[in-house]
Design a protein around this motif. Structure first.
Motif, PDB file in Angstrom:
ATOM      1  N   THR A   1       0.836  -1.203   0.000  1.00 28.13           N
ATOM      2  CA  THR A   1       0.000   0.000   0.000  1.00 28.13           C
ATOM      3  C   THR A   1       0.869   1.251   0.000  1.00 28.13           C
ATOM      4  O   THR A   1       0.615   2.203  -0.748  1.00 28.13           O
TER       5      THR A   1
ATOM      6  N   LYS B   1       2.706   1.895  -3.405  1.00 29.61           N
ATOM      7  CA  LYS B   1       1.899   2.374  -4.533  1.00 29.61           C
ATOM      8  C   LYS B   1       2.004   3.881  -4.749  1.00 29.61           C
ATOM      9  O   LYS B   1       1.891   4.362  -5.875  1.00 29.61           O
TER      10      LYS B   1
ATOM     11  N   GLN C   1      -6.510   4.162  -3.886  1.00 30.84           N
ATOM     12  CA  GLN C   1      -7.441   3.706  -2.850  1.00 30.84           C
ATOM     13  C   GLN C   1      -8.164   2.430  -3.275  1.00 30.84           C
ATOM     14  O   GLN C   1      -8.660   2.312  -4.398  1.00 30.84           O
ATOM     15  N   THR C   2      -8.203   1.460  -2.372  1.00 33.45           N
ATOM     16  CA  THR C   2      -8.953   0.223  -2.592  1.00 33.45           C
ATOM     17  C   THR C   2      -9.824  -0.037  -1.370  1.00 33.45           C
ATOM     18  O   THR C   2      -9.804   0.727  -0.404  1.00 33.45           O
TER      19      THR C   2
END
Length: 255
Positions: free
Chosen positions: A199, A202, A212-213
């Protein structure tokens, strides 16, 4: 340069060690915690004093590396001096030091710990001086310990500090919550570390908004309801989950 450091905590320690390694002379540590003060003074091969009234008259630079809450009191206690007086606080303006002819700020824009060594050459040092000469002095000093020196205003520094609270402090608190949730079920926190690392990685290639996920960005109400039920015994975490999810959904409106 002869330097007095006021403070014995994380920033004082890391700056002191880096400045000594760059062949500056730390003449004195001043602090209210005698134990950590003596330990740091021994590490930096200088003397320790417990009062700001005992500032070494030979000090050319005074670095006040204390908590924001203590800063104004320390400034008020300092005797008149011809030394360059600086503080290291991200959220406090340079103008607090205007009672001194030569003053400025040297702010390490990094999370620092007394117990953990760090390569200070890679730590951004944000500087500000009350005159061009002072700014130049601080810039030259900062460049002896860091390859990332930038001049910023007090307003810019305060905005950076605010951004850092979101990116660093709040994020670490969320790590602590994740740690708690995992250990409650006998799971090792190491399982989530690769996810944390990916994260963070990225943002080197994607803007954070695009990276964003998760269920909130997908507006996946069923998954979010399951999570909220799992948090039934922790209403404080339910509230936090709802607030964060709502903010993410508002930032990623369905098209």
């Amino acid at each position: 340069m002869n330097i007095t450091i006021i403070g014995t905590g994380n920033v004082a320690t890391r700056l002191g060690v880096a400045l000594k390694a760059a062949n500056h002379t730390i003449v004195q540590i001043i602090g209210r915690n005698a134990q950590t003060g003596h330990d740091l003074a021994q590490q930096l091969n200088c003397r320790f004093d417990d009062s700001t009234q005992k500032v070494d008259p030979n000090a050319e630079l005074i670095i006040i590396a204390v908590s924001d809450n203590a800063l104004e009191n320390i400034i008020a206690e300092l005797p008149v001096t011809t030394a360059l007086v600086t503080h290291t606080a991200g959220s406090m303006p340079m103008s607090l030091l205007q009672c001194f002819n030569n003053h400025g700020v040297i702010y390490p824009f990094q999370t620092l710990s007394r117990q953990k060594e760090i390569d200070m050459t890679q730590v951004p040092l944000l500087i500000e001086g009350n005159t061009p000469t002072t700014t130049d002095q601080l810039g030259k000093l900062a460049k002896t310990i860091s390859n990332r020196v930038t001049m910023v205003t007090s307003e810019q520094r305060q905005q950076l500090h605010l951004a850092a609270v979101f990116a660093c402090n709040f994020t670490n608190h969320l790590y602590a919550i994740a740690h708690r949730l995992l250990t409650e079920k006998g799971l090792d926190f190491a399982l989530i570390r690769p996810l944390i690392e990916e994260t963070a990685a990225k943002i080197w290639t994607l803007p954070p908004h695009e990276a964003q996920t998760g269920p909130a960005v997908r507006h996946d109400d069923k998954v979010m309801e399951k999570h909220l039920k799992t948090l039934a015994t922790a209403p404080d975490l339910q509230t936090l989950y709802r607030q964060l999810s709502a903010h993410i959904m508002a930032s990623h409106q369905k098209k």
